[in-house]
Motif scaffolding. Structure first.
Motif, PDB file in Angstrom:
ATOM      1  N   GLN A 194       3.818  -7.700  37.665  1.00 54.32           N
ATOM      2  CA  GLN A 194       4.574  -7.409  36.218  1.00 54.32           C
ATOM      3  C   GLN A 194       6.214  -7.546  36.503  1.00 54.32           C
ATOM      4  O   GLN A 194       6.791  -8.152  35.782  1.00 54.32           O
ATOM      5  CB  GLN A 194       4.190  -6.223  35.727  1.00 54.32           C
ATOM      6  CG  GLN A 194       4.498  -6.063  34.326  1.00 54.32           C
ATOM      7  CD  GLN A 194       4.279  -4.985  33.820  1.00 54.32           C
ATOM      8  OE1 GLN A 194       2.899  -4.362  34.135  1.00 54.32           O
ATOM      9  NE2 GLN A 194       4.680  -4.035  32.824  1.00 54.32           N
ATOM     10  N   THR A 242       7.745   4.926  36.116  1.00 59.74           N
ATOM     11  CA  THR A 242       8.364   3.691  35.996  1.00 59.74           C
ATOM     12  C   THR A 242       7.720   2.645  36.782  1.00 59.74           C
ATOM     13  O   THR A 242       7.959   1.650  36.799  1.00 59.74           O
ATOM     14  CB  THR A 242       9.833   3.721  36.291  1.00 59.74           C
ATOM     15  OG1 THR A 242      10.246   4.161  37.677  1.00 59.74           O
ATOM     16  CG2 THR A 242      10.775   4.771  35.467  1.00 59.74           C
ATOM     17  N   VAL A 274       5.293   0.156  38.092  1.00 55.38           N
ATOM     18  CA  VAL A 274       4.424  -0.995  37.402  1.00 55.38           C
ATOM     19  C   VAL A 274       4.052  -1.923  38.552  1.00 55.38           C
ATOM     20  O   VAL A 274       4.680  -1.895  39.533  1.00 55.38           O
ATOM     21  CB  VAL A 274       5.148  -1.741  36.245  1.00 55.38           C
ATOM     22  CG1 VAL A 274       5.473  -1.003  35.043  1.00 55.38           C
ATOM     23  CG2 VAL A 274       6.507  -2.408  36.878  1.00 55.38           C
TER      24      VAL A 274
END
Length: 506
Positions: A112, A106, A108
């Motif tokens: 972002q 998960t 990122v």
């Protein structure tokens, strides 16, 4: 000197504290809320499920949300200026641990995450900051009304005699502010002329519990010769009467004038009242009575502070109605609430500027008279306090984006964007799950029975004062009593909430 007169002297002739100390003190509650939310998210990250034990949830909520406030207004008050930094550093440490321990799949880029956060949509039907603000006003008030009778509570936090800004002076106005945010006139979507007067009739009926509580407090205090600060409201008046009559008068005004012009009514009320104070003998009457020697002969003389301060409290209420209307405008995105928080902070800064001008050219802050400076001061601090809760909620939403599936009671739910069938980057938390978590949340528990919580705190305060010589209590004993008192009050609310019992019958 009798015990009664000794306690009255202990809470009289005080001058309050600085605006900076009150501002820093108010930042503790949002920081505690943030700390509790981050701990719950960290728990989910480690165990893959939310904290569902009612016993441990209550213990966590009390230790993180309530206990630090008890310490901050007693033994930790000498280092109150360092407390926000200490708690903020602890929160930063928890956030850093959450950010570094996210699941690999998960992860990122941070940029972002920020972009996704700004595009996130929030549940438009629920503004958690309003609930938390009102609950914390109750909690802080409950702590103060008993703690003020102990020597460990700084005298500068207690209510000022005539002029000054004590923490407890702010609490009275904040209670008015919080009630106005959720008044019927704010919550009603359709408000035609016919419904205005039917709403007014309902308001006549809804204030009877406050009148009943006011009469009950008056009779009980007089019958047991309980100590009281006469210059606070007068001989027979008390805050329950003030709250009842302010609500009734506000409903009458809002039945006559458009509710979106309530800020105009507030300004006119506060300014006109201040002009009368400055140009007539009304100020001298409030401070010294009709004969200039603090006469208490006759109903008006006896209760002059409580009766005449209604104009100031009504101005605060009307201005707060405008704030409530502003908050209920359709803002269902993070970006919209960031803009709203910016606007609220800017408004608070402007009010602090007006406060400086008002104190220099009109009059100093006086809760006893509820003058113009007092009204501005209350609104400025309440807006700041509320904005901190909004910012706290947004920070928790951001953290929940880092840990998919995590949830925090009494925090915004992430929802799907409007007018689209596709899911957003973050799925909404299922309603059943959030409902279950809310049932083990202390904030939700107090929110469901706020008037009962306040009443129970008043009864417990009286009981403790009758049984204990509070003025000569040692520090360890004081902390023990205050924690037991708050835990008992919270536990009662928690049990009622767990059984889905709401004691409201009007």
């Amino acid at each position: 000197m009798s015990q009664k007169h000794l306690k009255e002297a202990f809470i009289s002739n005080l001058n309050g504290t600085s605006l900076l100390e009150i501002s820093l003190g108010l930042s503790l509650a949002p920081l505690c809320l943030l700390c509790r939310g981050l701990l719950l998210i960290l728990y989910y990250l480690h165990y893959g499920k939310p904290l569902s034990s009612r016993k441990y949830s209550l213990l966590l909520d009390f230790l993180v949300l309530v206990s630090p406030l008890v310490f901050s207004c007693t033994v930790l008050s000498p280092i109150i200026f360092f407390m926000p930094s200490i708690i903020a550093a602890f929160c930063a440490g928890i956030f850093s641990k959450i950010y570094s321990q996210r699941k690999h799949e998960t992860r990122v880029p941070f940029r972002q995450i920020v972009q996704e956060f700004q595009k996130t949509y929030l549940d438009p039907e629920y503004i958690p900051a309003i609930t938390v603000f009102r609950v914390y006003v109750n909690v802080l008030t409950s702590i103060s009304i008993l703690a003020v009778d102990f020597p460990q509570y700084p005298r500068r936090y207690a209510k000022a005699e005539t002029y000054g800004t004590g923490v407890m002076d702010l609490g009275v106005g904040a209670y008015i502010f919080g009630n106005a945010l959720v008044c019927p006139e704010v919550r009603q979507k359709s408000y035609v002329m016919q419904s205005k007067f039917s709403s007014l009739a309902r308001q006549f009926f809804s204030i009877w519990p406050l009148i009943f509580l006011g009469v009950g407090r008056l009779l009980s205090i007089k019958s047991i010769e309980y100590h009281e600060h006469t210059s606070e409201y007068g001989v027979h008046w008390n805050f329950f009467f003030t709250l009842a009559f302010v609500r009734l008068a506000a409903s009458l005004l809002l039945a006559i004038f458009p509710k979106n012009k309530s800020w105009v009514i507030a300004i006119n009320l506060a300014v006109l009242y201040q002009l009368i104070l400055n140009t007539t003998s009304l100020k001298m009457f409030i401070l010294h009575g009709s004969n200039g020697r603090d006469s208490r002969v006759g109903f008006l003389n006896a209760n002059r502070e409580g009766l005449l301060s209604l104009f100031g409290y009504l101005a605060i209420y009307m201005a707060s109605v405008q704030v409530g209307l502003c908050l209920l405008k359709c803002r269902n995105s993070v970006k919209g609430w960031i803009e709203a928080a910016r606007f609220l902070l800017l408004t608070a800064l402007v009010l602090f500027l007006f406060l400086h001008v008002s104190q220099a050219h009109a009059d100093l802050v006086s809760r006893r008279m509820a003058n113009l400076s007092y009204c501005i001061w209350v609104l400025a601090h309440c807006l700041t306090f509320f904005t901190w809760f909004v910012v706290t909620d947004l920070m928790l939403v951001f953290t929940k984006l880092l840990v998919k599936g995590s949830s925090v009671p009494c925090c915004w739910n992430v929802v799907k964007p409007p007018n689209t069938g596709t899911k957003h980057g973050t799925e909404a938390v299922p309603t059943g799950k959030e409902g279950k978590l809310a049932r083990i949340c202390l904030i939700s528990a107090i929110n469901k029975n706020q008037l009962l919580f306040f009443l129970l705190a008043n009864v417990m305060t009286g009981t403790v004062n009758i049984l204990i010589d509070t003025i000569h209590s040692k520090t360890a004993f004081t902390l023990c009593i205050l924690h037991l008192y708050m835990f008992f009050n919270c536990l009662i609310m928690y049990i009622l909430h767990a059984k889905n019992i709401v004691l409201k019958f009007w």
